[in-house]
Design a protein around this motif. Structure first.
Motif, PDB file in Angstrom:
ATOM      1  N   VAL A  48      -5.720  12.259  11.982  1.00 19.01           N
ATOM      2  CA  VAL A  48      -4.601  10.794  11.918  1.00 19.01           C
ATOM      3  C   VAL A  48      -4.396   9.999  13.198  1.00 19.01           C
ATOM      4  O   VAL A  48      -3.816  11.072  13.780  1.00 19.01           O
ATOM      5  CB  VAL A  48      -3.217  11.773  11.349  1.00 19.01           C
ATOM      6  CG1 VAL A  48      -2.313  11.096  11.254  1.00 19.01           C
ATOM      7  CG2 VAL A  48      -3.607  12.432  10.067  1.00 19.01           C
ATOM      8  N   TRP A  49      -4.858   9.163  12.792  1.00 18.26           N
ATOM      9  CA  TRP A  49      -3.922   7.660  14.271  1.00 18.26           C
ATOM     10  C   TRP A  49      -2.638   7.826  13.938  1.00 18.26           C
ATOM     11  O   TRP A  49      -2.205   8.223  12.749  1.00 18.26           O
ATOM     12  CB  TRP A  49      -5.151   6.725  13.603  1.00 18.26           C
ATOM     13  CG  TRP A  49      -6.847   6.701  13.834  1.00 18.26           C
ATOM     14  CD1 TRP A  49      -7.241   7.953  13.297  1.00 18.26           C
ATOM     15  CD2 TRP A  49      -7.321   6.901  14.714  1.00 18.26           C
ATOM     16  NE1 TRP A  49      -8.831   7.543  14.076  1.00 18.26           N
ATOM     17  CE2 TRP A  49      -8.781   6.683  14.961  1.00 18.26           C
ATOM     18  CE3 TRP A  49      -7.015   5.719  16.338  1.00 18.26           C
ATOM     19  CZ2 TRP A  49      -9.658   6.647  15.837  1.00 18.26           C
ATOM     20  CZ3 TRP A  49      -8.102   4.578  16.932  1.00 18.26           C
ATOM     21  CH2 TRP A  49      -8.817   5.906  17.247  1.00 18.26           C
ATOM     22  N   HIS A  50      -2.122   7.272  14.976  1.00 15.20           N
ATOM     23  CA  HIS A  50      -1.426   7.120  15.398  1.00 15.20           C
ATOM     24  C   HIS A  50      -0.898   6.078  16.119  1.00 15.20           C
ATOM     25  O   HIS A  50      -1.584   5.534  17.122  1.00 15.20           O
ATOM     26  CB  HIS A  50      -0.015   7.933  16.425  1.00 15.20           C
ATOM     27  CG  HIS A  50       1.125   8.211  16.122  1.00 15.20           C
ATOM     28  ND1 HIS A  50       2.314   7.277  15.423  1.00 15.20           N
ATOM     29  CD2 HIS A  50       2.426   8.416  17.616  1.00 15.20           C
ATOM     30  CE1 HIS A  50       3.086   7.461  16.001  1.00 15.20           C
ATOM     31  NE2 HIS A  50       3.176   7.992  17.354  1.00 15.20           N
ATOM     32  N   LEU A  51      -0.199   5.241  15.089  1.00 15.26           N
ATOM     33  CA  LEU A  51       0.828   3.603  16.160  1.00 15.26           C
ATOM     34  C   LEU A  51       2.139   3.737  16.532  1.00 15.26           C
ATOM     35  O   LEU A  51       2.647   3.659  15.964  1.00 15.26           O
ATOM     36  CB  LEU A  51       0.637   2.227  14.685  1.00 15.26           C
ATOM     37  CG  LEU A  51       0.795   1.173  14.821  1.00 15.26           C
ATOM     38  CD1 LEU A  51      -0.407   0.980  16.576  1.00 15.26           C
ATOM     39  CD2 LEU A  51       0.976   0.585  14.052  1.00 15.26           C
ATOM     40  N   ALA A  52       1.406   3.693  17.422  1.00 20.08           N
ATOM     41  CA  ALA A  52       3.216   4.212  18.892  1.00 20.08           C
ATOM     42  C   ALA A  52       4.315   2.975  18.767  1.00 20.08           C
ATOM     43  O   ALA A  52       3.262   2.672  18.915  1.00 20.08           O
ATOM     44  CB  ALA A  52       3.062   4.732  19.825  1.00 20.08           C
ATOM     45  N   GLY A  53       5.415   3.398  18.901  1.00 21.00           N
ATOM     46  CA  GLY A  53       5.842   2.724  19.312  1.00 21.00           C
ATOM     47  C   GLY A  53       6.764   2.253  21.393  1.00 21.00           C
ATOM     48  O   GLY A  53       4.985   2.944  21.267  1.00 21.00           O
ATOM     49  N   PRO A  54       7.123   1.133  22.009  1.00 23.26           N
ATOM     50  CA  PRO A  54       6.789   1.365  23.275  1.00 23.26           C
ATOM     51  C   PRO A  54       6.802   2.314  23.821  1.00 23.26           C
ATOM     52  O   PRO A  54       8.139   3.275  23.186  1.00 23.26           O
ATOM     53  CB  PRO A  54       7.873   0.550  23.453  1.00 23.26           C
ATOM     54  CG  PRO A  54       8.479  -0.164  22.055  1.00 23.26           C
ATOM     55  CD  PRO A  54       8.053   0.851  21.001  1.00 23.26           C
ATOM     56  N   GLY A  84      -3.776  -2.973  13.563  1.00 22.08           N
ATOM     57  CA  GLY A  84      -5.174  -3.001  13.037  1.00 22.08           C
ATOM     58  C   GLY A  84      -6.078  -3.047  12.594  1.00 22.08           C
ATOM     59  O   GLY A  84      -7.080  -2.875  12.527  1.00 22.08           O
ATOM     60  N   LYS A  85      -6.512  -4.380  13.587  1.00 17.26           N
ATOM     61  CA  LYS A  85      -7.572  -4.865  13.659  1.00 17.26           C
ATOM     62  C   LYS A  85      -8.524  -3.318  14.338  1.00 17.26           C
ATOM     63  O   LYS A  85      -9.929  -4.073  14.447  1.00 17.26           O
ATOM     64  CB  LYS A  85      -7.543  -6.236  14.282  1.00 17.26           C
ATOM     65  CG  LYS A  85      -6.924  -7.110  13.568  1.00 17.26           C
ATOM     66  CD  LYS A  85      -7.158  -8.457  14.359  1.00 17.26           C
ATOM     67  CE  LYS A  85      -6.003  -9.876  13.054  1.00 17.26           C
ATOM     68  NZ  LYS A  85      -6.069 -11.138  14.721  1.00 17.26           N
ATOM     69  N   LEU A  86      -7.822  -2.957  15.314  1.00 16.94           N
ATOM     70  CA  LEU A  86      -8.266  -1.937  15.994  1.00 16.94           C
ATOM     71  C   LEU A  86      -8.468  -0.684  15.798  1.00 16.94           C
ATOM     72  O   LEU A  86      -9.575   0.323  16.276  1.00 16.94           O
ATOM     73  CB  LEU A  86      -7.423  -1.487  17.083  1.00 16.94           C
ATOM     74  CG  LEU A  86      -6.832  -3.219  18.464  1.00 16.94           C
ATOM     75  CD1 LEU A  86      -6.803  -3.079  19.779  1.00 16.94           C
ATOM     76  CD2 LEU A  86      -8.438  -3.346  18.947  1.00 16.94           C
ATOM     77  N   VAL A  87      -7.967  -0.269  14.079  1.00 19.12           N
ATOM     78  CA  VAL A  87      -8.517   0.237  14.224  1.00 19.12           C
ATOM     79  C   VAL A  87     -10.083   0.498  13.136  1.00 19.12           C
ATOM     80  O   VAL A  87     -10.465  -0.457  12.308  1.00 19.12           O
ATOM     81  CB  VAL A  87      -7.683   1.240  12.418  1.00 19.12           C
ATOM     82  CG1 VAL A  87      -8.556   2.163  11.512  1.00 19.12           C
ATOM     83  CG2 VAL A  87      -6.453   0.910  12.535  1.00 19.12           C
ATOM     84  N   PRO A  88     -10.507   2.260  13.427  1.00 18.53           N
ATOM     85  CA  PRO A  88     -11.841   2.167  13.289  1.00 18.53           C
ATOM     86  C   PRO A  88     -11.938   2.389  11.879  1.00 18.53           C
ATOM     87  O   PRO A  88     -11.089   3.309  11.328  1.00 18.53           O
ATOM     88  CB  PRO A  88     -13.045   3.435  13.752  1.00 18.53           C
ATOM     89  CG  PRO A  88     -11.338   4.238  14.454  1.00 18.53           C
ATOM     90  CD  PRO A  88     -10.082   3.571  14.103  1.00 18.53           C
ATOM     91  N   ASP A  89     -13.833   1.460  11.748  1.00 18.01           N
ATOM     92  CA  ASP A  89     -13.637   2.417   9.545  1.00 18.01           C
ATOM     93  C   ASP A  89     -13.673   3.237   9.744  1.00 18.01           C
ATOM     94  O   ASP A  89     -13.016   3.545   8.502  1.00 18.01           O
ATOM     95  CB  ASP A  89     -15.398   1.436  10.064  1.00 18.01           C
ATOM     96  CG  ASP A  89     -15.123  -0.007  10.144  1.00 18.01           C
ATOM     97  OD1 ASP A  89     -14.395  -0.650   9.648  1.00 18.01           O
ATOM     98  OD2 ASP A  89     -16.554  -0.844   9.638  1.00 18.01           O
ATOM     99  N   ASP A  90     -13.702   4.594  10.562  1.00 17.71           N
ATOM    100  CA  ASP A  90     -14.024   5.789   9.830  1.00 17.71           C
ATOM    101  C   ASP A  90     -12.721   6.590   9.994  1.00 17.71           C
ATOM    102  O   ASP A  90     -12.543   7.274   9.844  1.00 17.71           O
ATOM    103  CB  ASP A  90     -15.368   6.716  10.567  1.00 17.71           C
ATOM    104  CG  ASP A  90     -15.096   6.554  12.595  1.00 17.71           C
ATOM    105  OD1 ASP A  90     -13.883   6.216  12.367  1.00 17.71           O
ATOM    106  OD2 ASP A  90     -15.388   7.614  13.271  1.00 17.71           O
ATOM    107  N   ARG A 123      -0.799  -5.900   6.277  1.00 18.21           N
ATOM    108  CA  ARG A 123      -1.904  -7.058   6.506  1.00 18.21           C
ATOM    109  C   ARG A 123      -3.038  -7.329   7.110  1.00 18.21           C
ATOM    110  O   ARG A 123      -4.606  -7.680   6.690  1.00 18.21           O
ATOM    111  CB  ARG A 123      -0.984  -7.636   7.287  1.00 18.21           C
ATOM    112  CG  ARG A 123      -1.471  -9.430   7.062  1.00 18.21           C
ATOM    113  CD  ARG A 123      -0.867  -9.706   7.205  1.00 18.21           C
ATOM    114  NE  ARG A 123      -1.683 -11.541   7.950  1.00 18.21           N
ATOM    115  CZ  ARG A 123      -1.615 -12.045   9.145  1.00 18.21           C
ATOM    116  NH1 ARG A 123      -0.351 -12.141  10.176  1.00 18.21           N
ATOM    117  NH2 ARG A 123      -1.919 -13.124   9.757  1.00 18.21           N
ATOM    118  N   ALA A 124      -3.536  -6.094   7.484  1.00 18.20           N
ATOM    119  CA  ALA A 124      -4.742  -5.778   8.325  1.00 18.20           C
ATOM    120  C   ALA A 124      -5.179  -5.774   8.138  1.00 18.20           C
ATOM    121  O   ALA A 124      -6.412  -5.850   7.398  1.00 18.20           O
ATOM    122  CB  ALA A 124      -4.504  -5.467  10.507  1.00 18.20           C
ATOM    123  N   LEU A 125      -5.191  -4.282   7.209  1.00 15.91           N
ATOM    124  CA  LEU A 125      -6.371  -3.407   6.915  1.00 15.91           C
ATOM    125  C   LEU A 125      -7.086  -4.443   5.764  1.00 15.91           C
ATOM    126  O   LEU A 125      -8.145  -4.094   5.536  1.00 15.91           O
ATOM    127  CB  LEU A 125      -5.495  -2.130   6.160  1.00 15.91           C
ATOM    128  CG  LEU A 125      -5.565  -0.670   7.345  1.00 15.91           C
ATOM    129  CD1 LEU A 125      -4.964  -0.865   6.812  1.00 15.91           C
ATOM    130  CD2 LEU A 125      -6.746  -0.812   8.285  1.00 15.91           C
TER     131      LEU A 125
END
Length: 354
Positions: A202-208, A249-255, A272-274
């Motif tokens: 699981v990737w994580h999009l973290a806060g500040p 979201g633009k940095l999330v890899p395709d795999d 939205r990015a996905l």
């Protein structure tokens, strides 16, 4: 030629004394009109129990008719409380802070208290002490501090002693009464849910990085992956905004097949990015948020997220500071408000697990 003598002489009193200033209605005036004693008027003004409803209604009607305003400052000096709580916070732009503030205000109102908001633009020791001083001058009974960022340490900020205070969103429970959401438990539930759906990691999009809540959610994400023996992807960072989620979201890899976003707003930008990249949610990639904002059920697709009970946080904050005011507090410690995972349509089994 215009005669100005009347203006000048009236001001100087040459044509007789100036009109007497109208005296405001007194408690005795209200008592006479309502046909009750001044003591009964005082009890109604103070919200004291023991006044029958018919009498209370008659006294309130007399107050309105006479324009009588109870002297709250005098009542406070007599009874030792102002029925007002101060709230200090450093950021009004985040969903969590706004909803926490709203919950505190609602809970305070149910207890018969008003709140006085004191924003602090620069989170320094000087400015925080200044906020406490100003709230003291405004006569509050206790103070709730919404910290959010790493400030309560000896090198940055300490709160004035002998003040009735509750802190929201902090790890300083060894020194203060702290109320917080179970950030780690909520994040752990989000990650476990995705792993149970068959996602390898699981990737994580973290806060500040300077946010207590973001740090605790990141720590729980990391611990869950390590305990499951899964690969730990690099962190993605945002600033709680949908725009930062979109950029991440633009940095999330395709795999990547699963992302846990540290709040719903960033998850919205991520979705939205996905979508723009042609990645279907949840068929190709699952997304979980955190907060359960009212709009999350209307995202496309509706967002699986961790529900925070802001109303309960507000209630416990108010109960905590009132407990101190009434000498019923157990002292320093942290009260965690439970979270729960809300499953919606943004999560599904991993593509390879289908």
């Amino acid at each position: 030629m215009e005669d100005r003598a009347g203006v000048g002489t009236a001001a100087s009193g040459a044509e007789g004394p100036a009109p007497r200033r109208r005296r405001g209605a007194s408690m005795a005036d209200v008592a006479r009109l309502a046909g009750v004693s001044s003591q009964t008027v005082s009890r109604v003004s103070n919200g004291s129990p023991g006044v029958i409803e018919e009498t209370r209604t008659r006294v309130l009607a007399a107050m309105r008719e006479l324009g009588y305003r109870p002297n709250s400052a005098a009542r406070a000096l007599k009874h030792g409380e102002f029925r007002t709580l101060g709230v200090i916070l450093f950021n009004l732009s985040t969903t969590g802070n706004v909803r926490t503030l709203e919950a505190i205000a609602d809970s305070a109102a149910r207890e018969g208290y008003a709140i006085t908001l004191m924003p602090v633009a620069v989170p320094t020791q000087t400015d925080v002490r200044g906020a406490f001083t100003r709230l003291g001058e405004l006569a509050v009974d206790g103070i709730i501090v919404i910290m959010e960022v790493h400030l309560l340490d000896t090198s940055t900020i300490s709160l004035p002693p002998h003040v009735q205070v509750v802190v929201v969103d902090s790890d300083a429970g060894d020194r203060y009464t702290v109320v917080d959401t179970d950030q780690r438990g909520g994040a752990r539930a989000a990650v476990d849910h995705l792993l149970e759906l068959g996602h390898r990691t699981v990737w994580h999009l973290a806060g500040p990085p300077d946010s207590f809540a973001a740090q605790r959610r990141t720590e729980a994400w990391l611990a869950a992956l390590r305990e499951a023996g899964r690969t730990v992807p690099p962190l993605l960072f945002g600033d709680w905004s949908a725009e930062s989620g979109y950029k991440a979201g633009k940095l999330v890899p395709d795999d990547c097949t699963a992302v846990f976003a540290a709040n719903d707003q960033m998850a919205l930008g991520l979705l939205r990015a996905l979508h723009e990249r042609g990645r279907r949610v949840p068929q190709d990639i699952s997304v979980v948020g955190f907060d359960d904002i009212p709009e999350s059920a209307s995202f496309i697709p509706p967002l699986t997220t961790v529900h925070q009970d802001f109303a309960e946080v507000g209630r416990r904050c108010v109960d905590g500071v009132l407990g101190q005011i009434r000498n019923q507090s157990a002292g320093p410690g942290t009260a965690l408000v439970p979270t729960r995972l809300v499953r919606r349509s943004s999560t599904a089994p991993a593509p390879s697990a289908g």
